[in-house]
Scaffold this active site. Structure first.
Site, PDB file in Angstrom:
ATOM      1  CE1 TYR A   1     -55.457 -55.291 -23.429  1.00 30.97           C
ATOM      2  CE2 TYR A   1     -56.261 -53.547 -24.790  1.00 30.97           C
ATOM      3  CZ  TYR A   1     -56.417 -54.162 -23.495  1.00 30.97           C
ATOM      4  OH  TYR A   1     -57.263 -53.954 -22.802  1.00 30.97           O
TER       5      TYR A   1
ATOM      6  CE  LYS B   1     -72.769 -46.506 -52.251  1.00 24.55           C
ATOM      7  NZ  LYS B   1     -72.693 -47.584 -53.139  1.00 24.55           N
TER       8      LYS B   1
END
Ligand SMILES: *Cc1c(COP(=O)(O)O)cnc(C)c1O
Length: 375
Positions: free
Chosen positions: A271, A44
């Site tokens: 950041y 899947k």
């Protein structure tokens, strides 16, 4: 020149991992015995991010392939797969049913809405189903109190030639970490489905590879196992590495250093300035960020390999870049090879653990902008 980042998928590793599962099922032997369990290789989510078409080739020795989408099932047939195919959530609307019949696709059935679609369908030939019992996952499947009636309904559809093979399945919720709960689920399955003939499928990767669980599953329940994650070389267990299970990572995420620099003591990086250097620090900027599927949650300390040396991520991961510590890697330069996870670097499970997630999520999440190479 494309941006220097690459996802390499190894077909040999995929095949090796399937062989490893067969070895577990045959108690170490390489040749399946006549009564050894069959394997639905779960592919899947585009084979957990590795590509359906490659998985079909690499898993050509599997007894069957299991997935979710009818489109994926058709792609398997078009790629030449002639063996059984199982749709783990079954079908979703009446229009799916003629397609299942045409391509000979087996469906898991978890609710009466699906049986009623089947009852009303006009089909050229009957389809195979696995009727799903909810034994405690509480996701899909009939409640134990509803199962007998659903079984009788399905049996009537079998007599009416809408269903050919009628099998039974369930799914474990804690096969990786709780033997007692798993045994309760197993016992409930046995109790509810007794005297209902047909093929059985209950074990995922964790149940198949957890020796305690496997040893306690009755032989008559070991018919079809449904391993997924282990086939891609990731461990279903939080406390056991894939390597210790004999599995090999099937995907490698690599990139290159875009630049290097030395920052003075007290400099902060990225950041939010989540990392501050104590002492002069040499660092390198890697061409990989969260827009490539690298987890933003993997902060300072996450393992990463640069120019063959294992080091750590520094500060926050940004969209397109992250920073690696080069303090002990003086030979690393712009253009040096970086392994984010996989062959030659940390395992995908190690990186996942640093990001408070699991290998499953990382391998499915590498984004389409990352070029792929198959070896
Ligand atoms: C995904 C899935 C599997 C495979 O699970 P793994 O943990 O990857 O082995 C098996 N059965 C069902 C119903 C699934 O949805």
């Amino acid at each position: 020149m494309p941006r220097p980042i690459l996802l390499t998928v190894s077909r040999a590793a995929l095949s090796h991992n399937l062989d490893t599962v067969y070895k577990y099922l045959n108690n170490g032997g390489t040749t399946p015995s006549f009564n050894s369990p069959s394997v639905w290789a779960v592919i899947k989510a585009n084979a957990y991010g590795h590509g359906i078409e490659h998985a079909v080739v690499a898993f050509n020795r599997a007894d069957g392939l299991a997935m979710l989408d009818i489109e994926e099932a058709i792609r398997c047939r078009q790629a030449g797969w002639q063996g059984p195919i199982l749709l783990l959530e079954g079908f979703f609307e009446p229009a799916d049913l003629p397609v299942l019949a045409e391509y000979n696709i087996t469906a898991a059935i978890h609710c009466n809405a699906q049986l009623s679609m089947l009852e009303q369908a006009v089909l050229a030939k009957p389809i195979n189903i696995f009727l799903k019992l909810n034994t405690g996952m509480n996701r899909l499947g009939y409640m134990p109190s509803e199962y007998k009636e659903a079984w009788q309904y399905a049996s009537r559809l079998q007599q009416a030639n809408k269903i050919d093979v009628l099998g039974k399945m369930t799914h474990f919720s804690r096969a990786d970490d709780d033997l007692e709960v798993t045994m309760q689920q197993k016992q409930l399955f046995l109790d509810v489905t007794k005297n209902m003939p047909g093929p059985i499928s209950i074990c995922n990767s964790a149940a198949t590879l957890n020796q305690q669980v496997w040893a306690n599953i009755d032989p008559e329940l070991k018919q079809w196992v449904r391993p997924g994650i282990c086939l891609y070389g990731s461990s279903p267990f939080a406390d056991r590495s894939a390597a210790s299970l004999g599995l090999t990572g099937a995907q490698t995420l690599s990139a290159k250093l875009l630049s290097t620099r030395e920052v003075p003591d007290g400099s902060s990086i990225g950041y939010g300035h989540q990392f501050t250097a104590s002492g002069t620090t040499r660092m390198g900027v890697v061409a990989c960020g969260y827009a490539d599927g690298y987890p933003r949650m993997a902060g300072t300390g996450t393992p990463i390999t640069v120019a063959g040396v294992r080091t750590r991520v520094l500060g926050r991961v940004s969209m397109d870049m992250l920073v690696a510590d080069l303090t002990n890697i003086p030979h690393a330069q712009a253009g040096s090879e970086v392994i984010l996870w996989g062959d030659g670097g940390p395992s995908i499970d190690e990186v996942a653990a640093c990001a408070q997630t699991i290998g499953y999520e990382l391998m499915c999440a590498v984004t389409p902008r990352v070029p792929r190479r198959i070896v």
